[in-house]
Motif scaffolding. Structure first.
Motif: not given
Length: 111
Positions: A32-37, A39-50, A94-98, A104-109
Motif C-alpha cells: 500500500p505505501e508504494l502504491a500510494a507513492l 499515485d502521489r507522483i502521478a498526481r503531483n500531490a504530496f502531503p503539505k510540508a507544514d 520529471t514533472l513532465e515525464n512522471r 512503466l513502474a506499475r507494469e514492471a511491478r
C-alpha cells in the motif's frame, strides 16, 4: 518428508504463483505505501510540508529534487536493477515525464 508446511502469503503473491491474473488493486493491497507513492507522483500531490493536512503540488524544480528518481526499479529475488526505458539510469523522473514513469513502474511491478 511428508510434513505439511503452513505458508501464509498475501493474495497478490498467491495469485501470481497460481498463474491467475492480478490487477493494480491486488498490488496496492500487497504494497500500500508504494502504491500510494506512485499515485502521489502521478498526481503531483504530496502531503503539505507544514503538517497542516491536505496536499500540495510541487513546482518542477522542487519535484525533481524531492523525488530524485530515475527510470529504474529494483526488482526480483535476488534483487536486480531493471531499466524501464533504454538508458533509464540516466533519465530522471520529471514533472513532465512522471506519468510515463508511473505507468512503466506499475507494469514492471505487475509482472
Amino acid at each position: 518428508s511428508g510434513e505439511r508446511l503452513a505458508l501464509t502469503l498475501p493474495p497478490f503473491v498467491w495469485r501470481k504463483l497460481a498463474g491467475h491474473p492480478v490487477g493494480w488493486a491486488d498490488f496496492a493491497a500487497f504494497e500500500p505505501e508504494l502504491a500510494a507513492l506512485y499515485d502521489r507522483i502521478a498526481r503531483n500531490a504530496f502531503p503539505k510540508a507544514d503538517g497542516s493536512g491536505g496536499e500540495e503540488a510541487y513546482p518542477p524544480e522542487v519535484f525533481e529534487d524531492c523525488i530524485a528518481l530515475d527510470f529504474t526499479l529494483s526488482l526480483g529475488v535476488p534483487m536486480r536493477t531493471v531499466e524501464l526505458v533504454p538508458g533509464g539510469a540516466r533519465v530522471g523522473v520529471t514533472l513532465e515525464n512522471r506519468g510515463e514513469f508511473v505507468r512503466l513502474a506499475r507494469e514492471a511491478r505487475m509482472r
